[in-house]
Design a protein around this motif. Structure first.
Motif, mmCIF file in Angstrom:
data_model
loop_
_atom_site.group_PDB
_atom_site.id
_atom_site.type_symbol
_atom_site.label_atom_id
_atom_site.label_comp_id
_atom_site.label_asym_id
_atom_site.label_seq_id
_atom_site.Cartn_x
_atom_site.Cartn_y
_atom_site.Cartn_z
ATOM 1 N N ASP A 190 2.349 3.225 3.230
ATOM 2 C CA ASP A 190 1.370 4.207 2.750
ATOM 3 C C ASP A 190 2.085 5.468 2.249
ATOM 4 O O ASP A 190 1.554 6.567 2.375
ATOM 5 C CB ASP A 190 0.348 4.552 3.837
ATOM 6 C CG ASP A 190 -0.917 5.197 3.278
ATOM 7 O OD1 ASP A 190 -1.078 5.215 2.042
ATOM 8 O OD2 ASP A 190 -1.739 5.691 4.071
ATOM 9 N N HIS B 230 0.853 -1.196 0.000
ATOM 10 C CA HIS B 230 0.000 0.000 0.000
ATOM 11 C C HIS B 230 0.886 1.243 0.000
ATOM 12 O O HIS B 230 1.463 1.629 1.023
ATOM 13 C CB HIS B 230 -0.935 0.017 1.224
ATOM 14 C CG HIS B 230 -1.914 1.148 1.203
ATOM 15 N ND1 HIS B 230 -3.263 0.984 1.403
ATOM 16 C CD2 HIS B 230 -1.753 2.477 0.987
ATOM 17 C CE1 HIS B 230 -3.878 2.153 1.328
ATOM 18 N NE2 HIS B 230 -2.966 3.085 1.065
ATOM 19 N N HIS C 84 1.381 5.135 -2.592
ATOM 20 C CA HIS C 84 0.870 5.964 -3.683
ATOM 21 C C HIS C 84 2.103 6.475 -4.414
ATOM 22 O O HIS C 84 2.531 7.605 -4.174
ATOM 23 C CB HIS C 84 0.037 7.119 -3.118
ATOM 24 C CG HIS C 84 -1.036 6.636 -2.188
ATOM 25 N ND1 HIS C 84 -2.277 6.264 -2.628
ATOM 26 C CD2 HIS C 84 -1.030 6.402 -0.850
ATOM 27 C CE1 HIS C 84 -3.002 5.840 -1.595
ATOM 28 N NE2 HIS C 84 -2.261 5.908 -0.514
ATOM 29 N N HIS D 198 -4.655 -0.411 6.589
ATOM 30 C CA HIS D 198 -4.206 0.430 7.717
ATOM 31 C C HIS D 198 -4.531 -0.198 9.067
ATOM 32 O O HIS D 198 -3.679 -0.427 9.854
ATOM 33 C CB HIS D 198 -4.745 1.875 7.658
ATOM 34 C CG HIS D 198 -4.554 2.525 6.323
ATOM 35 N ND1 HIS D 198 -3.398 2.387 5.581
ATOM 36 C CD2 HIS D 198 -5.369 3.326 5.574
ATOM 37 C CE1 HIS D 198 -3.515 3.069 4.460
ATOM 38 N NE2 HIS D 198 -4.696 3.633 4.417
ATOM 39 N N LYS E 291 -10.612 0.629 -4.784
ATOM 40 C CA LYS E 291 -10.473 1.128 -3.412
ATOM 41 C C LYS E 291 -11.629 2.031 -2.993
ATOM 42 O O LYS E 291 -12.119 2.823 -3.787
ATOM 43 C CB LYS E 291 -9.171 1.913 -3.292
ATOM 44 C CG LYS E 291 -8.922 2.430 -1.885
ATOM 45 C CD LYS E 291 -7.665 3.251 -1.822
ATOM 46 C CE LYS E 291 -7.441 3.747 -0.401
ATOM 47 N NZ LYS E 291 -6.292 4.645 -0.313
HETATM 48 ZN ZN LIG Z 1 -3.086 5.188 1.268
#
Ligand SMILES: [Zn+2]
Length: 602
Positions: free
Chosen positions: A492, A107, A109, A429, A345
């Motif tokens: 993340d 996970h 970006h 998360h 998502k």
């Molecule tokens: Zn994220």
């Protein structure tokens, strides 16, 4: 032709059994499969130790590779059936190194992280730079504001918009309002994006330049107003900040800079041993632009990553309406070895870092419950149903205990309506989980991808708002492993810098990075072996690419992380310090020393 004659003859002899016999004849035909392409040149990598993550052959010392794929793993002598038959090169450059499967970031970006890590920074913790010195961090609100003024003063044109990233409301103690940001500049539009990605603050020049009025934003949740009903400069949560990005994005994100930004995150990830990364909100910036970039990046010789984009449902629905699912599915037509579209998502609640995640009773210590960006389980399941019914692997951003409970309840509703095997619903998360939630996740067949910075960077900052117990057992890896839930761990990025070995260190030690290195809920620690699974094969499973990457097994991509030492044999406290020497992607060796400076993006 021979098979045809054979069939006729049998039909004449045994009429009663003809259907059975013709079935057999077809089976004979099927047992004659097409051959795979001929192996050309084999490279055998010899290492001090190879940790495969395949339980059948957990350790080895040689791995044979051809055409980007693994042929065989074992000892050098074990490679003989292959090496006797085909031209072979023995590569001994890793003879003193330890090879793991290339780490998988389940996970992150990548594009957004590349863009934001390259912007003026306001992060409280040091932020690594693949090509130079780390940003040292700013500790307080006044320090952040004076840093922001410095960034603004450094730009010649006084009206050119500025985006700074990484402000941390919890670490710095206060939400900056527009008057505070006006101290940095009264002429330049300024946007400050917070470190969680869920909160944004703008100055008066920004509001003026883009003509934002309370009237224009009244239907958007999360836009802050002062006591006089005027905009206070805060744009909280995704819909509100996407409004700002839509207005100003084209002036802030220069198309010329983006290839460099992509290379920046590529190199940061490469230096951390990552060879595959998820992109967990594909389309959130701009669907066309991201599609073009993903394609260009994954066909570039400079890039050293496989990317697994997970589309963010919202912008697809907004852009394509009823055709959103079809358009998202169509993206798979672009798939190649380095670009693998997988899943969709949704967001269940707010952010962990800025304390906007949605909490269950007893809530935050101050009595609040978190952000309003929150749906009932019924509404949430309703929004996801069309994608569920279309067979998508659904990823949920889910942080607070109420957010997590809603994610789980929504899954139950969808399963009741349309049961699915191997749905792999992924709770991402997993900030504040209860034991009951873990049990339910196991029962419903969901999996978890947990953010380790909630312990290493955040427990110390968040416990005053959450209480010691809930801040300590954030992510609950031990309970998840003991319950048999497939679990992976992530950065993340840009929320924290990508660093699988540091995440594994946190999973094993439950320590934070602050000077006393407090241990948080040690009973939730996992073994080093489990932690290494969480950054390799389990992470691959979380992304739905466990058949391609995540372990060193015949047929998979030849993707490796080459380390100086084995994290499983160094003292636990040293796991995060194990150096990555190189990565190998599809058999191509990329030494870390080669990604230490920017290079042309071809
Ligand atoms: Zn994220």
């Amino acid at each position: 032709m021979r098979k045809f004659k054979f069939k006729i003859k049998l039909n004449i002899i045994c009429i009663g059994l003809c259907s059975l016999v013709t079935g057999t004849a077809y089976a004979v035909q099927l047992l004659d499969p097409p051959s795979t392409p001929k192996v050309t040149n084999i490279t055998v990598f010899v290492a001090k130790k190879i940790v495969t993550m395949d339980p059948a052959i957990p350790n080895a010392t040689a791995v044979a590779v051809a055409d980007g794929r693994i042929l065989s793993v074992g000892s050098l002598a074990d490679m003989k059936p292959w090496t006797d038959k085909y031209p072979t090169q023995i590569n001994r450059e890793f003879a003193n190194k330890v090879i793991y499967p290339g780490f998988v970031e389940p996970h992150a970006h990548p594009l957004l992280a590349g863009i934001l890590f390259n912007k003026p920074l306001l992060t409280p913790s040091p932020m690594p730079n693949p090509w130079g010195a780390a940003f040292p961090g700013v500790a307080t609100l006044p320090a952040a504001l004076s840093q922001l003024k410095k960034y603004s003063d450094d730009i010649k044109d006084p009206t050119k918009p500025l985006l700074a990233w990484g402000y941390d409301v919890v670490a710095m103690g206060k939400v900056p309002d527009r008057q505070m940001l006006d101290q940095a500049s009264s002429t330049r539009p300024i946007i400050v994006w917070d470190i969680s990605g869920h909160d944004m603050y703008v100055n008066s020049a920004m509001i003026k330049a883009y003509d934002i009025t309370p009237e224009k934003v009244k239907s958007i949740p999360g836009v802050g107003l002062d006591e006089n009903g005027q905009l206070n400069g805060r744009f909280l949560e995704i819909p509100a900040l996407m409004f700002i990005m839509k207005l100003a994005g084209k002036d802030i994100l220069s198309a010329n800079e983006i290839p460099r930004d992509y290379l920046y995150i590529n190199d940061l990830m490469q230096q951390a041993g990552i060879t595959t990364s998820g992109d967990l909100a594909f389309g959130s910036l701009n669907i066309e632009m991201e599609t073009k970039l993903a394609k260009a990046f994954t066909s570039s010789a400079v890039g050293d990553l496989r990317i697994v984009p997970v589309v963010y449902a919202e912008p697809f629905i907004e852009k394509y309406g009823d055709k959103a699912i079809q358009e998202a599915q169509n993206l798979s037509q672009m798939d190649n070895d380095r670009l693998i579209f997988q899943g969709v998502k949704f967001y269940s609640d707010g952010g962990y870092l800025p304390e906007t995640m949605r909490m269950e009773n007893p809530g935050y210590v101050d009595g609040s419950l978190g952000s309003s960006n929150y749906k009932t389980a019924q509404d949430f399941a309703g929004a996801m149903r069309p994608w569920w019914d279309a067979g998508f692997h659904i990823h949920i951003h889910s942080n607070g205990d109420k957010g997590n409970q809603n994610s789980v309840n929504a899954l139950q509703l969808m399963l009741d309506a349309k049961p699915r095997f191997d749905h792999r619903y992924t709770i991402n998360h997993f900030g504040i989980p209860s034991t009951a939630m873990v049990m339910k996740i196991k029962t419903l067949g969901a999996v978890v991808s947990a953010n380790m910075s909630y312990i290493s960077e955040r427990a110390e900052l968040e416990y005053p708002a959450l209480g010691m117990d809930r801040a300590s057992y954030a992510t609950r890896l031990g309970t998840l492993v003991r319950s048999g839930v497939v679990t992976s761990i992530h950065s993340d990025a840009p929320v924290s810098a990508p660093s699988p070995l540091k995440e594994a260190w946190t999973a094993v030690t439950r320590k934070d990075v602050y000077k006393d290195g407090k241990v948080w809920a040690p009973a939730e620690a996992v073994t080093v072996q489990d932690a290494m699974k969480m950054i390799t094969i389990n992470a691959a499973y979380t992304l739905g690419v466990e058949d391609k990457v995540g372990s060193i097994e015949a047929g998979k991509f030849a993707d490796f992380a080459v380390l100086d030492q084995d994290p499983q044999t160094v003292p636990a406290l040293k796991i995060k310090d194990v150096a990555v020497f190189a990565t190998v992607i599809g058999g191509k060796v990329v030494p870390v020393s080669e990604t230490k400076k920017p290079r042309p993006f071809r």
